[in-house]
Scaffold this motif. Sequence first.
Motif, PDB file in Angstrom:
ATOM      1  N   VAL A  53       0.847  -1.206   0.000  1.00  0.00           N
ATOM      2  CA  VAL A  53       0.000   0.000   0.000  1.00  0.00           C
ATOM      3  C   VAL A  53       0.878   1.251   0.000  1.00  0.00           C
ATOM      4  CG1 VAL A  53      -1.696   1.327   1.317  1.00  0.00           C
ATOM      5  CG2 VAL A  53      -1.923  -1.134   1.160  1.00  0.00           C
ATOM      6  N   LEU A  54       1.908   1.246   0.849  1.00  0.00           N
ATOM      7  CA  LEU A  54       2.793   2.407   0.903  1.00  0.00           C
ATOM      8  C   LEU A  54       3.597   2.528  -0.396  1.00  0.00           C
ATOM      9  CD1 LEU A  54       3.999   2.098   4.597  1.00  0.00           C
ATOM     10  CD2 LEU A  54       2.385   3.751   3.667  1.00  0.00           C
ATOM     11  N   ALA A  55       3.966   1.377  -0.982  1.00  0.00           N
ATOM     12  CA  ALA A  55       4.739   1.402  -2.234  1.00  0.00           C
ATOM     13  C   ALA A  55       3.914   2.002  -3.371  1.00  0.00           C
ATOM     14  CB  ALA A  55       5.185  -0.015  -2.595  1.00  0.00           C
ATOM     15  N   ILE A  56       2.611   1.722  -3.378  1.00  0.00           N
ATOM     16  CA  ILE A  56       1.743   2.311  -4.420  1.00  0.00           C
ATOM     17  C   ILE A  56       1.790   3.839  -4.308  1.00  0.00           C
ATOM     18  CG2 ILE A  56      -0.638   2.558  -5.213  1.00  0.00           C
ATOM     19  CD1 ILE A  56      -1.138  -0.296  -4.069  1.00  0.00           C
ATOM     20  N   GLY A  57       1.666   4.345  -3.067  1.00  0.00           N
ATOM     21  CA  GLY A  57       1.723   5.791  -2.840  1.00  0.00           C
ATOM     22  C   GLY A  57       3.065   6.361  -3.261  1.00  0.00           C
ATOM     23  N   CYS A 103       5.173   5.113  -5.426  1.00  0.00           N
ATOM     24  CA  CYS A 103       5.314   5.020  -6.882  1.00  0.00           C
ATOM     25  C   CYS A 103       4.600   6.192  -7.566  1.00  0.00           C
ATOM     26  CB  CYS A 103       4.741   3.685  -7.347  1.00  0.00           C
ATOM     27  SG  CYS A 103       4.768   3.477  -9.108  1.00  0.00           S
ATOM     28  N   MET A 104       3.369   6.468  -7.112  1.00  0.00           N
ATOM     29  CA  MET A 104       2.633   7.586  -7.707  1.00  0.00           C
ATOM     30  C   MET A 104       3.342   8.913  -7.449  1.00  0.00           C
ATOM     31  SD  MET A 104      -1.219   6.465  -6.743  1.00  0.00           S
ATOM     32  CE  MET A 104      -1.846   8.090  -7.071  1.00  0.00           C
ATOM     33  N   GLY A 105       3.888   9.054  -6.229  1.00  0.00           N
ATOM     34  CA  GLY A 105       4.621  10.271  -5.891  1.00  0.00           C
ATOM     35  C   GLY A 105       5.867  10.434  -6.757  1.00  0.00           C
ATOM     36  N   LEU A 106       6.572   9.319  -6.978  1.00  0.00           N
ATOM     37  CA  LEU A 106       7.804   9.376  -7.788  1.00  0.00           C
ATOM     38  C   LEU A 106       7.510   9.750  -9.238  1.00  0.00           C
ATOM     39  CD1 LEU A 106       9.909   6.340  -6.528  1.00  0.00           C
ATOM     40  CD2 LEU A 106      10.619   8.730  -6.583  1.00  0.00           C
ATOM     41  N   VAL A 107       6.440   9.158  -9.789  1.00  0.00           N
ATOM     42  CA  VAL A 107       6.085   9.499 -11.176  1.00  0.00           C
ATOM     43  C   VAL A 107       5.732  10.985 -11.252  1.00  0.00           C
ATOM     44  CG1 VAL A 107       4.411   9.093 -13.028  1.00  0.00           C
ATOM     45  CG2 VAL A 107       5.318   7.170 -11.742  1.00  0.00           C
ATOM     46  N   GLY A 108       4.946  11.456 -10.259  1.00  0.00           N
ATOM     47  CA  GLY A 108       4.570  12.862 -10.217  1.00  0.00           C
ATOM     48  C   GLY A 108       5.786  13.771 -10.158  1.00  0.00           C
ATOM     49  N   GLN A 109       6.777  13.375  -9.363  1.00  0.00           N
ATOM     50  CA  GLN A 109       7.979  14.193  -9.180  1.00  0.00           C
ATOM     51  C   GLN A 109       8.849  14.163 -10.434  1.00  0.00           C
ATOM     52  OE1 GLN A 109       9.256  13.872  -5.261  1.00  0.00           O
ATOM     53  NE2 GLN A 109      11.313  14.623  -5.599  1.00  0.00           N
ATOM     54  N   TYR A 154      -4.773  12.383  -5.785  1.00  0.00           N
ATOM     55  CA  TYR A 154      -3.684  11.469  -5.416  1.00  0.00           C
ATOM     56  C   TYR A 154      -4.163  10.489  -4.340  1.00  0.00           C
ATOM     57  CZ  TYR A 154       0.728  10.127  -3.126  1.00  0.00           C
ATOM     58  OH  TYR A 154       1.745   9.423  -2.552  1.00  0.00           O
ATOM     59  N   PHE A 155      -4.779  11.017  -3.283  1.00  0.00           N
ATOM     60  CA  PHE A 155      -5.263  10.167  -2.186  1.00  0.00           C
ATOM     61  C   PHE A 155      -6.356   9.207  -2.680  1.00  0.00           C
ATOM     62  CE2 PHE A 155      -3.575  13.345   0.925  1.00  0.00           C
ATOM     63  CZ  PHE A 155      -2.787  12.450   1.628  1.00  0.00           C
ATOM     64  N   LEU A 156      -7.231   9.726  -3.559  1.00  0.00           N
ATOM     65  CA  LEU A 156      -8.342   8.899  -4.032  1.00  0.00           C
ATOM     66  C   LEU A 156      -7.822   7.704  -4.843  1.00  0.00           C
ATOM     67  CD1 LEU A 156     -11.433   8.664  -4.196  1.00  0.00           C
ATOM     68  CD2 LEU A 156     -11.325   9.940  -6.331  1.00  0.00           C
ATOM     69  N   VAL A 157      -6.929   7.991  -5.811  1.00  0.00           N
ATOM     70  CA  VAL A 157      -6.399   6.906  -6.657  1.00  0.00           C
ATOM     71  C   VAL A 157      -5.617   5.924  -5.795  1.00  0.00           C
ATOM     72  CG1 VAL A 157      -4.871   6.371  -8.591  1.00  0.00           C
ATOM     73  CG2 VAL A 157      -6.334   8.383  -8.690  1.00  0.00           C
TER      74      VAL A 157
END
Lengths: 350, 204
Positions: A32-36, A38-44, A55-58
Motif C-alpha cells: 500500500v505504501l509502495a503504491i503511494g 510510486c505515484m509520488g515518484l512518477v509525479g515528481q 492522489y489520495f483517491l487513486v
Amino acid sequence: MPLLLGQGLCAFTLLWRRESVAWCEASASFLVLAIGACMGLVGQTYHIPGDLPSYFLVWSLLAAPLIYLMNSTTAAVLYICGALGSVVVGRLPHVYWAGDVRPWDGLLFLVQLSVVLPHLLAQLRHERYGPRVTWLARSFSLALLIGYLFTLQWVQDVAVLIYAGFFGLMVLVGELAFPERPAWKNPLAPAGRLGVVALGLTGTLLTWQRVNPGDVTPSDWVVATGSLVLVGGLGWRAWQREHHLALTFALLVPVAWLAHLIAMLTPNADFAGRTLFNLYTFALGLLVLRAGVAAGRLPLLNFGLSILAALIVLRFVDTNLSYTLRGLGFLAIGAAFLGTNLWLRRRVQA
Amino acid sequence: MKRSLAIGLFAAVAAVQLAVAARMIWIQESTLRQGAVYRFRTEPVDPADPFRGRYVQLGFAAQRVACNDESSEAAAPVACPDARNWHKGDWLYASLATDAEGFARITRLDSVPPNAVDYLRVRADQVYSYAVSLQLPFDRYYLDEQHAPEAERAYRQRSRRRRGERVEAWVSVRVRSPHAVLEELYLDGKPVRQFLVEWEKHSQ
C-alpha cells in the motif's frame, strides 16, 4: 521498483505464508505504501502539479483490494487514511483549491469508507475483542466524524441532526457489539457518549431556525434520515437487550429531530429547541448519575455529575446572574461532587 | 478463499496497479516526445507542498487572463465567449499561440475543447466579469534536496522583471492536447541544472 518489490512480497505471502498474520499485514502495508510512493515518484519525475485529493483517491482505490486479498487490517486503516485525505486535503482553506460541496459528496464519502466494513465484520466474527477490531473500529469512526465535516453543506440544524445520528450510532453499535468488555475499552461507545454530551450541550446554545430545504444537499438529508432509521432499529435491539443507558444517550437523535421539526413548523419559536436540549441534557446527567449510584461505579457517577455541572456552568455564562450568585453556584457544584463521591465510597465500602 | 483464486485475483490487482503507473508514465513520455514546445514566462510565488519532496514553485503571467466577450468591439487579448457561465473550479480549455517574443500566450478560453489548435486543460481559480485567473497544469519544477533551495533563490531573482528588462526565467512545456508536460526550467537562457553549476563556480 518499490511497487514490484511490494507485489513480489504479497505474492510470496499468498503462496507460502498465507496463514501468518504478521506476513499478511507486513507485506500488504508495504505494498500500500509502495503504491503511494510510486505515484509520488512518477509525479515528481514529470513535475506533475500537486492535486492531492486525486492522489489520495487513486491511491486508496488501488490499495482497497489488498484489504481482502491479504486479509490485512493495516491495509484497511491505510485505506481509511487515503479516503479521509481525499475529502479533507482538498477542502482545507488556503492550502489547495477548495471547491463547493457537490450534492452527493457526503454519501460518496460514506460509500468510500464502507469499503472496509465487510473486513471489520469478518474480524468481529473472528476475534471480537482483538486489537485488529479495536484499531479498525476506532479509525473508522474517527475518519467518519472528521471526514464528513468536510463534505457538509454547512446548515447548522442539519449538521446537528447528522452528528447526533453518528454519535447515537456509535453508542448503540458499541454497546451491542462489545457488551462484555469494560466500558473504557469499548472502541466506539465512550467516544459516542462524549460526542452526545458535547452535542447536547452545544444544542442548548444554538438558535434553531427554519431550514430552507434547498440549502441542504440531498446527501445530507439521506444521511440524517438514514441514521435516524438505523438508530431506531438498533435502539429497539438495545431495548430488548436492556441496554437502557445506551438508549438514554441515543435519545439525543429523536430530541434533535423534534427540535428541528418545531423550528420548521413554528418559525418564531427558536427557544423551543434550546429548551428541549436543556431538558434532555439535564435528564441525561441525572440518569447517568443514577446509573452510577445503582451500579456503585464512581466513574459513571462522576460522568453524570460532570454533565450536570457543564450544563449549569453554561447557563451561568449566558444568564445575567450576579458574581456572588455565580460564585455560590460554583461552590455548590464542587460540594456536590465531593459529597456524592464520599457518600458512594462509604456505601460501596459498607 | 481458495489459494488459486486468491493468486489469480492478486495477479489482476497487481496488473491494474502497474497499468495505472504505466499509463501515467506513458502519457507524460508521449507528450514529451510528440508535443509542441511552448515557452511560458514565469513569475515568483510561494511554495507549499509537504508531500512530494523539494521543488521550485512556479507562477506564470499567462495565469491571469483579461477577458473580453467576442461580441464586444473592444480589442481583447483573450476571447472568453462563455465567461458568464463559469465558476470557480470549472475546467476550461485555453487555446495557445506564440507572441512576437516567442512566448506562449492564451488566445481564447472555452468550456469545451477546441478543434484545431494546441490547448491546455486549465482550472478556473477566480472568475470575474472582466478577467479569469487560472491554474495551469504545471506549477512546479522538482529538483533534488541540495539544488532546490538554490534554484528557487536564483529563480526568484530572475523572475522579478522591471519594465524594459529582458525575460530571464521561463519554462519550456510540451503540449499534446489536452496533456502538457513541463520539460525544463531556464534561468538566464540556460537549463536550471547547468545554470546552477555555473552559478556555484561563479560564487566560489
